[in-house]
Design a protein around this motif. Sequence first.
Motif, PDB file in Angstrom:
ATOM      1  N   ARG A   1       0.826  -1.206   0.000  1.00 38.72           N
ATOM      2  CA  ARG A   1       0.000   0.000   0.000  1.00 38.72           C
ATOM      3  C   ARG A   1       0.862   1.259   0.000  1.00 38.72           C
ATOM      4  O   ARG A   1       1.871   1.343   0.700  1.00 38.72           O
ATOM      5  CB  ARG A   1      -0.899   0.015   1.233  1.00 38.72           C
TER       6      ARG A   1
ATOM      7  N   ARG B   1      -3.868  -1.277  -8.079  1.00 38.82           N
ATOM      8  CA  ARG B   1      -5.122  -1.767  -7.523  1.00 38.82           C
ATOM      9  C   ARG B   1      -5.698  -0.722  -6.567  1.00 38.82           C
ATOM     10  O   ARG B   1      -4.943  -0.079  -5.830  1.00 38.82           O
ATOM     11  CB  ARG B   1      -4.920  -3.095  -6.780  1.00 38.82           C
TER      12      ARG B   1
ATOM     13  N   ILE C   1      -8.925  -0.265  -3.734  1.00 40.10           N
ATOM     14  CA  ILE C   1     -10.056  -0.811  -2.986  1.00 40.10           C
ATOM     15  C   ILE C   1     -10.854   0.373  -2.461  1.00 40.10           C
ATOM     16  O   ILE C   1     -10.310   1.241  -1.760  1.00 40.10           O
ATOM     17  CB  ILE C   1      -9.585  -1.707  -1.829  1.00 40.10           C
ATOM     18  N   CYS C   2     -12.119   0.448  -2.818  1.00 38.35           N
ATOM     19  CA  CYS C   2     -12.915   1.622  -2.478  1.00 38.35           C
ATOM     20  C   CYS C   2     -14.396   1.254  -2.384  1.00 38.35           C
ATOM     21  O   CYS C   2     -14.781   0.097  -2.596  1.00 38.35           O
ATOM     22  CB  CYS C   2     -12.721   2.718  -3.534  1.00 38.35           C
TER      23      CYS C   2
ATOM     24  N   THR D   1     -12.511  -6.369 -11.817  1.00 36.49           N
ATOM     25  CA  THR D   1     -13.193  -5.894 -10.609  1.00 36.49           C
ATOM     26  C   THR D   1     -13.665  -7.080  -9.785  1.00 36.49           C
ATOM     27  O   THR D   1     -13.940  -8.159 -10.320  1.00 36.49           O
ATOM     28  CB  THR D   1     -14.398  -5.007 -10.953  1.00 36.49           C
ATOM     29  N   GLU D   2     -13.723  -6.871  -8.487  1.00 35.53           N
ATOM     30  CA  GLU D   2     -14.194  -7.917  -7.580  1.00 35.53           C
ATOM     31  C   GLU D   2     -14.972  -7.255  -6.450  1.00 35.53           C
ATOM     32  O   GLU D   2     -14.469  -6.326  -5.807  1.00 35.53           O
ATOM     33  CB  GLU D   2     -13.019  -8.702  -7.015  1.00 35.53           C
TER      34      GLU D   2
ATOM     35  N   LEU E   1     -16.335  -6.862  -2.847  1.00 30.88           N
ATOM     36  CA  LEU E   1     -15.875  -7.244  -1.523  1.00 30.88           C
ATOM     37  C   LEU E   1     -16.989  -7.017  -0.507  1.00 30.88           C
ATOM     38  O   LEU E   1     -18.083  -6.585  -0.864  1.00 30.88           O
ATOM     39  CB  LEU E   1     -14.630  -6.420  -1.139  1.00 30.88           C
TER      40      LEU E   1
ATOM     41  N   LYS F   1     -17.746  -2.683  -0.708  1.00 30.08           N
ATOM     42  CA  LYS F   1     -16.471  -2.293  -1.306  1.00 30.08           C
ATOM     43  C   LYS F   1     -16.271  -3.009  -2.641  1.00 30.08           C
ATOM     44  O   LYS F   1     -16.862  -4.057  -2.909  1.00 30.08           O
ATOM     45  CB  LYS F   1     -15.305  -2.633  -0.371  1.00 30.08           C
TER      46      LYS F   1
ATOM     47  N   GLN G   1     -12.978  -4.008  -5.497  1.00 27.35           N
ATOM     48  CA  GLN G   1     -11.538  -4.048  -5.763  1.00 27.35           C
ATOM     49  C   GLN G   1     -11.315  -3.889  -7.255  1.00 27.35           C
ATOM     50  O   GLN G   1     -11.873  -4.643  -8.050  1.00 27.35           O
ATOM     51  CB  GLN G   1     -10.949  -5.362  -5.271  1.00 27.35           C
TER      52      GLN G   1
ATOM     53  N   THR H   1      -8.514  -3.770 -10.291  1.00 28.49           N
ATOM     54  CA  THR H   1      -7.142  -4.170 -10.590  1.00 28.49           C
ATOM     55  C   THR H   1      -6.850  -3.930 -12.066  1.00 28.49           C
ATOM     56  O   THR H   1      -7.567  -4.423 -12.948  1.00 28.49           O
ATOM     57  CB  THR H   1      -6.911  -5.656 -10.261  1.00 28.49           C
TER      58      THR H   1
ATOM     59  N   SER I   1     -10.226   5.162   0.399  1.00 31.12           N
ATOM     60  CA  SER I   1      -9.693   4.283  -0.637  1.00 31.12           C
ATOM     61  C   SER I   1      -8.288   3.827  -0.300  1.00 31.12           C
ATOM     62  O   SER I   1      -7.501   4.559   0.303  1.00 31.12           O
ATOM     63  CB  SER I   1      -9.684   5.002  -1.994  1.00 31.12           C
TER      64      SER I   1
END
Length: 328
Positions: free
Chosen positions: A22, A204, A206-207, A225-226, A228, A232, A234, A236, A267
Motif C-alpha cells: 500500500r 489496484r 479498494i474503495c 473488478t471484484e 468485496l 467495497k 476491488q 485491478t 480508498s
Amino acid sequence: MVKFFYKYTRLREDFFRDFMLRATPFKALNDPFEGIFNEKQFKDANNSLNAYFTKQGNIVDKLEDYELDGIMGTLQSDFDDVGVLSFTEDYTNPLMWAHYADQYKGIVLEFDSEKPLFQDSIKFLGNRKSRFGKPYLGHIYEFPEKVMYRREMPSFDRPEQLQPNSDGEYHWIKFLYSLFFTKSNDWIYEKELRSIVQLRDADRIICTKDNHLIDVLSKCPEIRTEDLADGKIQITYPNEYEMHENMGDESIKAEIYMHTSSFNSSSIHLFRINPKAISGIYCGCKCNYKKVQMLVKRNKQLAHLEKSIYKMEVDSHQYQLNRKPINI
C-alpha cells in the motif's frame, strides 16, 4: 544508497500471491505533521526563489495575495495526490516489530536496492530500471530515500536552500523534497526510507462501490473488478496498463482515480512489487514461520529465497533480536 532496505508488515497470505504494497496518502499517515506546511514556510520559500531568480538577471513579478494563495493550494494538492511506501534500514528494532509487524507475529521483507522495486519497470533513470521515469515536478521518488530527522520544521529563508540544480528544473522541487523527507526527532528510531508515488498510478484500488464508478469501469473490460464485503469493490489494472491507454488527464485511469479519491476518502491504493527485488524474509519471534515457508514454496517467483528465510529469536543475554536461518 543502502544495499538493502526492509518493510515491517503483518503476515498476509495475499501478498505472497500478488506482491502488492500500500502507498499511504500523507493525510492518512500516523504523524499529524506529515503533508502540511505553514504560511511562513511558503512565503519564505517564495521570497528566496524570487531572490535567486533576480540574482540570475530574471525579471520577477510581484504576485498579489490571491495569486500566492493559488500557488499554496497547488502545492498542498501535491501532497493530496501522492502516497508513501515506508521502509527502514533496520530489521532488528523491537519497537518496529511491535508497532508495524503485528506484535512480532508478522514479518520483515528485505529488498535489494539494485533490483527494480516495482513490477513493469520498463523505463530507465540513468542505468537503473524504473517504473515511472524522471520526476520532472518532484512528485515521484521511486527509489527509496532516507528521511531526515530534526526538531525544527524545515525553514526556507535562504535562497541557496532552494537553488535549482538546472535552469529547466521545476523551482519548487527542493521545497517539496524537504517536506516529503523531514520528520520530527521523535521518529528517529524508525530509520525510515520512503518511496513517494502518485496515487493515480496505483495497480489496484479498494474503495466504495457506486453506480458512477461501475459506468466508468464498463468502458474498459481489461480492468478486473471484484465485489468485496461492506459495499467495497476491488479494481485491478492489467500489467503495463499505462502502455495500452493514453494516460493523460482524460484517461479512464485518471477518471477512476479522481472519483475514488474525491468521493471515497478511505480508498486504498496498492502497487505491484517486483518479487525478484525481495532478497530475504525475517519472521517475528511469535510468527508462524512454517506458514511463511509454505507460502514461499508455493510461488515459483520466490524460488530464489530458498536459503534467505530467517526467524528472529530473543537473545538470552541482551535486549536484542538475532536472526536464525530456516531451511525450506
